[in-house]
Scaffold this motif. Structure first.
Motif, PDB file in Angstrom:
ATOM      1  N   SER A 378      22.616  38.019 -38.851  1.00  0.00           N
ATOM      2  CA  SER A 378      22.740  37.219 -37.636  1.00  0.00           C
ATOM      3  C   SER A 378      24.122  36.587 -37.559  1.00  0.00           C
ATOM      4  CB  SER A 378      21.662  36.131 -37.593  1.00  0.00           C
ATOM      5  OG  SER A 378      20.371  36.699 -37.591  1.00  0.00           O
ATOM      6  N   GLU A 379      24.439  35.984 -36.429  1.00  0.00           N
ATOM      7  CA  GLU A 379      25.733  35.326 -36.280  1.00  0.00           C
ATOM      8  C   GLU A 379      25.643  34.208 -35.249  1.00  0.00           C
ATOM      9  OE1 GLU A 379      28.628  37.724 -33.609  1.00  0.00           O
ATOM     10  OE2 GLU A 379      27.501  39.234 -34.731  1.00  0.00           O
ATOM     11  N   ASN A 380      26.540  33.247 -35.402  1.00  0.00           N
ATOM     12  CA  ASN A 380      26.602  32.093 -34.505  1.00  0.00           C
ATOM     13  C   ASN A 380      25.244  31.395 -34.425  1.00  0.00           C
ATOM     14  OD1 ASN A 380      28.686  34.274 -33.015  1.00  0.00           O
ATOM     15  ND2 ASN A 380      29.465  32.196 -33.250  1.00  0.00           N
ATOM     16  N   LEU A 381      24.878  30.802 -35.559  1.00  0.00           N
ATOM     17  CA  LEU A 381      23.622  30.064 -35.651  1.00  0.00           C
ATOM     18  C   LEU A 381      23.915  28.627 -36.072  1.00  0.00           C
ATOM     19  CD1 LEU A 381      21.444  32.597 -37.707  1.00  0.00           C
ATOM     20  CD2 LEU A 381      21.683  32.464 -35.216  1.00  0.00           C
ATOM     21  N   LEU A 382      23.069  27.717 -35.624  1.00  0.00           N
ATOM     22  CA  LEU A 382      23.167  26.323 -36.034  1.00  0.00           C
ATOM     23  C   LEU A 382      21.751  25.783 -36.220  1.00  0.00           C
ATOM     24  CD1 LEU A 382      24.575  23.630 -36.575  1.00  0.00           C
ATOM     25  CD2 LEU A 382      24.828  23.325 -34.105  1.00  0.00           C
ATOM     26  N   GLY A 383      21.418  25.428 -37.449  1.00  0.00           N
ATOM     27  CA  GLY A 383      20.111  24.835 -37.726  1.00  0.00           C
ATOM     28  C   GLY A 383      18.953  25.778 -37.512  1.00  0.00           C
ATOM     29  N   CYS A 384      19.097  27.037 -37.918  1.00  0.00           N
ATOM     30  CA  CYS A 384      18.044  28.030 -37.692  1.00  0.00           C
ATOM     31  C   CYS A 384      17.377  28.441 -39.001  1.00  0.00           C
ATOM     32  CB  CYS A 384      18.618  29.255 -36.997  1.00  0.00           C
ATOM     33  SG  CYS A 384      19.129  28.922 -35.284  1.00  0.00           S
ATOM     34  N   ILE A 385      16.149  28.948 -38.885  1.00  0.00           N
ATOM     35  CA  ILE A 385      15.353  29.316 -40.055  1.00  0.00           C
ATOM     36  C   ILE A 385      14.639  30.641 -39.785  1.00  0.00           C
ATOM     37  CG2 ILE A 385      13.458  28.611 -41.585  1.00  0.00           C
ATOM     38  CD1 ILE A 385      14.053  25.702 -40.752  1.00  0.00           C
ATOM     39  N   SER A 386      14.768  31.574 -40.725  1.00  0.00           N
ATOM     40  CA  SER A 386      14.006  32.832 -40.740  1.00  0.00           C
ATOM     41  C   SER A 386      14.283  33.742 -39.548  1.00  0.00           C
ATOM     42  CB  SER A 386      12.492  32.543 -40.840  1.00  0.00           C
ATOM     43  OG  SER A 386      12.176  31.948 -42.081  1.00  0.00           O
ATOM     44  N   LEU A 387      15.490  33.691 -39.013  1.00  0.00           N
ATOM     45  CA  LEU A 387      15.851  34.618 -37.931  1.00  0.00           C
ATOM     46  C   LEU A 387      16.413  35.916 -38.509  1.00  0.00           C
ATOM     47  CD1 LEU A 387      17.580  32.330 -35.256  1.00  0.00           C
ATOM     48  CD2 LEU A 387      15.149  32.882 -35.549  1.00  0.00           C
ATOM     49  N   ARG A 388      16.190  36.999 -37.785  1.00  0.00           N
ATOM     50  CA  ARG A 388      16.785  38.292 -38.159  1.00  0.00           C
ATOM     51  C   ARG A 388      17.426  38.917 -36.938  1.00  0.00           C
ATOM     52  NH1 ARG A 388      11.228  37.702 -39.272  1.00  0.00           N
ATOM     53  NH2 ARG A 388      10.801  39.846 -38.704  1.00  0.00           N
ATOM     54  N   ARG A 389      18.669  39.331 -37.124  1.00  0.00           N
ATOM     55  CA  ARG A 389      19.411  40.039 -36.073  1.00  0.00           C
ATOM     56  C   ARG A 389      19.449  39.243 -34.764  1.00  0.00           C
ATOM     57  NH1 ARG A 389      16.746  43.775 -39.174  1.00  0.00           N
ATOM     58  NH2 ARG A 389      18.100  45.335 -40.138  1.00  0.00           N
ATOM     59  N   LYS A 390      19.785  37.958 -34.888  1.00  0.00           N
ATOM     60  CA  LYS A 390      19.899  37.107 -33.708  1.00  0.00           C
ATOM     61  C   LYS A 390      21.299  36.519 -33.637  1.00  0.00           C
ATOM     62  CE  LYS A 390      15.529  37.597 -32.751  1.00  0.00           C
ATOM     63  NZ  LYS A 390      15.098  38.453 -31.589  1.00  0.00           N
ATOM     64  N   LYS A 391      21.679  36.051 -32.466  1.00  0.00           N
ATOM     65  CA  LYS A 391      22.955  35.365 -32.283  1.00  0.00           C
ATOM     66  C   LYS A 391      22.805  34.283 -31.219  1.00  0.00           C
ATOM     67  CE  LYS A 391      25.391  39.021 -31.215  1.00  0.00           C
ATOM     68  NZ  LYS A 391      26.517  39.882 -30.742  1.00  0.00           N
ATOM     69  N   TYR A 392      23.673  33.276 -31.341  1.00  0.00           N
ATOM     70  CA  TYR A 392      23.710  32.151 -30.408  1.00  0.00           C
ATOM     71  C   TYR A 392      22.359  31.437 -30.334  1.00  0.00           C
ATOM     72  CZ  TYR A 392      27.998  34.541 -29.127  1.00  0.00           C
ATOM     73  OH  TYR A 392      29.224  35.162 -29.169  1.00  0.00           O
ATOM     74  N   CYS A 393      21.894  31.000 -31.498  1.00  0.00           N
ATOM     75  CA  CYS A 393      20.617  30.272 -31.564  1.00  0.00           C
ATOM     76  C   CYS A 393      20.842  28.911 -32.216  1.00  0.00           C
ATOM     77  CB  CYS A 393      19.579  31.053 -32.372  1.00  0.00           C
ATOM     78  SG  CYS A 393      19.099  32.633 -31.624  1.00  0.00           S
ATOM     79  N   ILE A 394      20.113  27.914 -31.725  1.00  0.00           N
ATOM     80  CA  ILE A 394      20.138  26.562 -32.292  1.00  0.00           C
ATOM     81  C   ILE A 394      18.700  26.105 -32.456  1.00  0.00           C
ATOM     82  CG2 ILE A 394      20.799  24.163 -31.891  1.00  0.00           C
ATOM     83  CD1 ILE A 394      23.219  25.181 -30.324  1.00  0.00           C
ATOM     84  N   LEU A 395      18.354  25.690 -33.680  1.00  0.00           N
ATOM     85  CA  LEU A 395      16.983  25.262 -33.986  1.00  0.00           C
ATOM     86  C   LEU A 395      15.968  26.294 -33.499  1.00  0.00           C
ATOM     87  CD1 LEU A 395      17.343  21.464 -33.138  1.00  0.00           C
ATOM     88  CD2 LEU A 395      17.195  22.481 -35.413  1.00  0.00           C
ATOM     89  N   ASN A 396      16.307  27.560 -33.704  1.00  0.00           N
ATOM     90  CA  ASN A 396      15.456  28.703 -33.359  1.00  0.00           C
ATOM     91  C   ASN A 396      15.212  28.848 -31.858  1.00  0.00           C
ATOM     92  OD1 ASN A 396      15.252  28.903 -36.195  1.00  0.00           O
ATOM     93  ND2 ASN A 396      13.195  29.775 -36.043  1.00  0.00           N
ATOM     94  N   MET A 397      16.096  28.280 -31.051  1.00  0.00           N
ATOM     95  CA  MET A 397      16.049  28.493 -29.606  1.00  0.00           C
ATOM     96  C   MET A 397      17.207  29.402 -29.212  1.00  0.00           C
ATOM     97  SD  MET A 397      13.476  26.796 -28.179  1.00  0.00           S
ATOM     98  CE  MET A 397      13.930  26.448 -26.488  1.00  0.00           C
ATOM     99  N   GLN A 398      16.923  30.360 -28.319  1.00  0.00           N
ATOM    100  CA  GLN A 398      17.940  31.307 -27.880  1.00  0.00           C
ATOM    101  C   GLN A 398      18.764  30.731 -26.728  1.00  0.00           C
ATOM    102  OE1 GLN A 398      18.519  34.862 -29.040  1.00  0.00           O
ATOM    103  NE2 GLN A 398      20.354  33.987 -28.120  1.00  0.00           N
ATOM    104  N   TYR A 399      20.108  30.924 -26.813  1.00  0.00           N
ATOM    105  CA  TYR A 399      21.008  30.461 -25.758  1.00  0.00           C
ATOM    106  C   TYR A 399      22.006  31.556 -25.430  1.00  0.00           C
ATOM    107  CZ  TYR A 399      19.204  25.807 -26.897  1.00  0.00           C
ATOM    108  OH  TYR A 399      18.383  24.734 -27.109  1.00  0.00           O
ATOM    109  N   THR A 400      22.651  31.423 -24.294  1.00  0.00           N
ATOM    110  CA  THR A 400      23.805  32.267 -24.012  1.00  0.00           C
ATOM    111  C   THR A 400      24.979  31.758 -24.839  1.00  0.00           C
ATOM    112  OG1 THR A 400      24.621  30.889 -22.199  1.00  0.00           O
ATOM    113  CG2 THR A 400      22.988  32.605 -21.656  1.00  0.00           C
TER     114      THR A 400
END
Length: 574
Positions: A378-400
Motif C-alpha cells: 500500500s502507499e500514502n496511508l495515515l493511521g491505517c490497520i490491516s489494509l492490502r493494496r490500498k492508497k490514500y487512506c486515513i483510519l481505514n477510510m478511503q479518500y481521493t
C-alpha cells in the motif's frame, strides 16, 4: 540536505536529555538532515519530524514492547472458527483471523474505517480503530510461500520450521531466531548464510555440523568455538584461523584427535558441562576484537556483516543507517528492528521493502505509510490497520488524493499541537503485556516496575508447571540412552520449572549430532544464548595493546576480557 557524509562521526551535534531515563544523548547535523528527508509532505508542504525525545536505548525498548514473537496462544479464528495458534491472547478485544481468512476476500478492512474527529486526539482514535480491525494470528507466510511453518513468527520463504522467529529462507530449523538461509539448525541465534546442522550457536555464518559456536565463520565439525575462522575438527578453541585437529588451542595429530571426543563424553550433558568449564577458562585469556564487524566499512556496533557506515547490531548488508537491530539490507534508515531492505524509513518494526515509512509496524512493500500497522503493498496511508493494496487512506477510510492530503495536513498539525507527531506509539498502547514482548528480554523489569510506568502486564502466560511425566533427575544424561518414547513425555525445565516437550525432528537432530537432550525449556535456552552476547552498548576505552582510545561493546570493568583495537587485534591474531 541529506548526503553521504559520515553519519557516525559528524562533528556538529547537540546534547539532549532523554525524557524517559534522563540520560544524555547526541543528535548530529546528519541526523537532523535525515529527519528532514523522511518528513512527510502534503500539498507541497513538508511537515518536519522533530528530533527524538528518547535516547536510542529507550526508543529501542519502546519498539520492542510492540513485538511478541515467543508467547503463543491457542485460540479460534474469529471468522472461520478454526482452532489456531497466535501471538494474540484470546481475551484481546480485537478480532484475530487465521492467515487464510485474513488474506481472503470474505471481509473488507475498509468497512471498519472511522471518520477523523478533529476534537479528539489522533492516537485515541487510532486505538479505537485498533480495537475493531482484525489482526493476523501470526505474521508469517505459512501456506503461501512457506510450508509447515505454522508455529513461527515473522518467518518467510521457509520449510519445516518450528518456534522460529525473524527468519527467511530457512529449512528444518527449530527454536531459532535470525537464522536466515540456513537449515537443520536448533537453538541458534544469528547463525546465517548457508549454515547447516548447527546447535546452540550465536552470531556466526557458514557453519557445518558444529555446536556451541560464537562469532565464527566457515567452520565445520567444531564444538565449543569462539572467534574461529576457517577451522575444521576443533574442540573448545578460540581465536584460531585455518586450523584443524586442535583441542583447547593445542594441535594434535589426526589419530590423537579422534580419540579425545570419547574422553570428553560429548554425548552426555555432564561431559559437555565439564568441557564448557575448561572452554570458559581458555577464552578468558584470548584476545578479543573491540567489535564483531565482518567486511564492514566505517561501522559501529556488533555482529555487523557486509555493512557500510552503519551504527547497529546483528545486521547484514546495511548502508548509511543508524540504530539498526536484527535487520538485513536497510539503506538510509534509522531506528529499525527486524526489517528487510527498508529505504528511508524511520522508527519502524518489520517494514520489509518499505520506502519512506515512519512509525509503522509490519507494513511490508508499502510506501509513504505513517502510523500504520500490518498494511501491505500500500502507499500514502495515515493511521491505517490491516489494509492490502490500498492508497490514500486515513483510519481505514478511503479518500481521493486531494482529500487525503488536505485531511493529513490537518491531522499532522493537530498531532504537533498534541505533542505526539514524530514519536513512535507509546508502550502503554501496546496490546501485549510487557512480559510477553521482546522488550522484556533486553530490558527486564519486575511486574511492579511495569505497572508503575502505566504499562500492561499479563498474569496468565500459557505455560504449565508440575505437569511433568519425567522429572529432571530421570532425564537421561547420555543421548545414547534416549529412545523415541521421549517425545511422549512432558519434561520440567531445570531453571524455571516450566514444562516443555521434545518433538520428533528435534530428537532426530540430537541423535544425528550425538548431543544430549536439553534440560532447559526453549525460553531459558534463549535467555542463556542472549547472555553470551555483549550488551547493545558502546563504551570508550583504551586498546589494551597500543593504549589508543577505541569504541567497543566490551565494558571497561576490572578483570574483564583482553580487548584490542582492530589494528592491534589483526596483528595479534595473524
Amino acid at each position: 540536505m541529506l548526503s553521504t557524509n559520515d553519519l557516525l562521526k559528524a562533528p556538529c551535534f547537540a546534547r539532549h536529555i532523554c525524557k524517559n531515563c534522563e540520560q544524555q544523548f547526541k543528535i548530529t547535523d546528519a541526523d537532523l538532515a535525515f529527519y528532514e528527508k523522511v518528513s512527510p509532505q502534503f500539498n507541497g508542504k513538508k511537515y518536519l519530524i522533530a528530533p527524538p525525545t528518547l535516547c536510542p536505548e529507550c526508543r529501542r525498548q519502546r519498539k520492542l514492547a510492540w513485538r511478541n514473537e515467543r508467547i503463543l496462544y491457542q485460540r479460534s479464528c474469529n471468522l472461520c472458527g478454526k482452532k489456531i495458534v497466535s501471538v494474540h491472547a484470546p481475551d484481546h478485544p480485537y478480532p484475530v483471523y487465521c492467515n487464510a481468512c485474513w488474506w481472503g476476500d470474505k471481509w473488507n478492512p475498509l468497512s471498519f474505517g472511522i471518520t477523523y474527529d478533529a476534537s479528539r486526539p489522533f492516537f485515541e482514535q487510532y486505538l479505537d480503530l485498533f480495537s475493531r480491525v482484525p489482526q493476523r494470528a501470526m505474521v508469517n507466510d505459512d501456506g503461501v510461500m512457506s510450508e509447515n511453518c505454522a508455529y513461527t513468527f515473522d518467518v518467510a520463504f521457509s520449510k519445516n520450521c518450528y518456534l522460529c522467529f525473524g527468519m527467511w529462507k530457512a529449512q528444518d530449523c527449530y527454536y531459532c531466531r535470525i537464522c536466515d538461509q540456513s537449515k537443520f539448525c536448533v537453538d541458534c541465534e544469528g547463525v546465517k548464510l548457508g549454515s547447516e546442522l548447527v546447535y546452540e550457536s550465536v552470531d556466526s555464518q557458514r557453519l557445518y555440523r558444529s555446536a556451541f559456536m560464537q562469532n565464527s565463520e566457515n567452520c565445520s565439525d567444531c564444538f565449543f568455538g569462539f572467534d574461529l575462522k576457517g577451522c575444521t575438527d576443533c574442540i573448545a578453541c578460540g581465536g584460531l584461523r585455518q586450523k584443524r585437529f586442535y583441542i583447547l588451542n593445542k594441535p594434535y595429530s589426526e589419530e590423537e584427535y579422534r580419540k579425545r571426543p570419547a574422553e570428553f563424553r560429548l554425548t552426555s550433558r555432564s561431559g559437555l558441562k565439564s568441557l564448557q568449564s575448561q572452554f570458559d577458562i581458555l577464552i578468558r585469556s584470548i584476545t578479543r576484537k573491540n567489535m564483531n564487524l565482518q567486511n564492514c566499512e566505517e561501522c559501529l556496533g556488533d555482529h555487523l556483516f557486509n555493512c557500510r557506515k552503519v551504527l547497529g547490531y546483528v545486521t547484514t548488508n546495511a548502508e548509511y543507517s543508524k540504530w539498526i537491530d536484527r535487520s538485513d539490507g536497510p539503506i538510509w534508515s534509522y531506528d529499525q528492528i527486524q526489517s528487510g531492505s527498508p529505504q528511508l524509513c524511520y522508527e519502524c518494526i518489520t517494514v520489509d521493502n518499505g520506502y519512506m515509512n515512519c512509525f509503522c509496524l509490519y507494513c511490508n512493500q508499502s510506501h509513504y505509510a505513517i502510523y500504520s500497522d500490518n498494511c501491505l503493498h500500500s502507499e500514502n496511508l495515515l493511521g491505517c490497520i490491516s489494509l492490502r493494496r490500498k492508497k490514500y487512506c486515513i483510519l481505514n477510510m478511503q479518500y481521493t488524493k486531494e482529500e487525503y492530503e488536505k485531511l493529513a495536513e490537518l491531522i499532522v498539525e493537530n498531532m504537533k499541537r498534541e505533542g505526539t507527531f514524530g514519536e513512535f506509539f507509546p508502550i502503554s498502547f501496546s496490546p501485549y503485556g510487557y512480559n510477553e514482548t521482546n522488550a522484556a528480554e533486553s530490558f527486564p523489569l519486575s511486574e511492579e516496575e511495569v505497572k508503575r510506568r502505566g504499562w500492561k502486564w499479563r498474569q496468565d502466560l500459557p505455560y504449565t508447571i508440575g505437569k511433568e511425566t519425567l522429572t529432571s533427575s530421570a532425564l537421561p544424561d547420555n543421548i545414547q540412552d534416549v529412545s523415541d518414547s521421549i517425545i511422549h513425555e512432558i519434561l520440567a525445565c531445570t531453571g524455571c520449572k516450566r514444562n516443555y516437550t521434545i518433538i520428533q525432528k528435534e530428537l532426530d537432530f540430537y541423535h544425528n549430532l550425538n548431543l544430549p537432550i536439553p534440560e532447559y525449556c526453549p525460553n531459558c535456552r534463549n535467555q542463556h544464548r542472549l547472555k553470551r552476547r555483549n550488551p547493545q552498548q558502546l563504551w570508550k576505552r583504551p586498546c589494551m595493546k597500543c593504549n589508543k582510545e577505541m569504541d567497543t561493546t566490551y565494558s571497561p570493568r576490572p578483570g574483564g576480557e583482553i580487548v584490542y583495537c582492530e589494528k592491534c587485534y589483526l596483528k595479534a591474531i595473524y
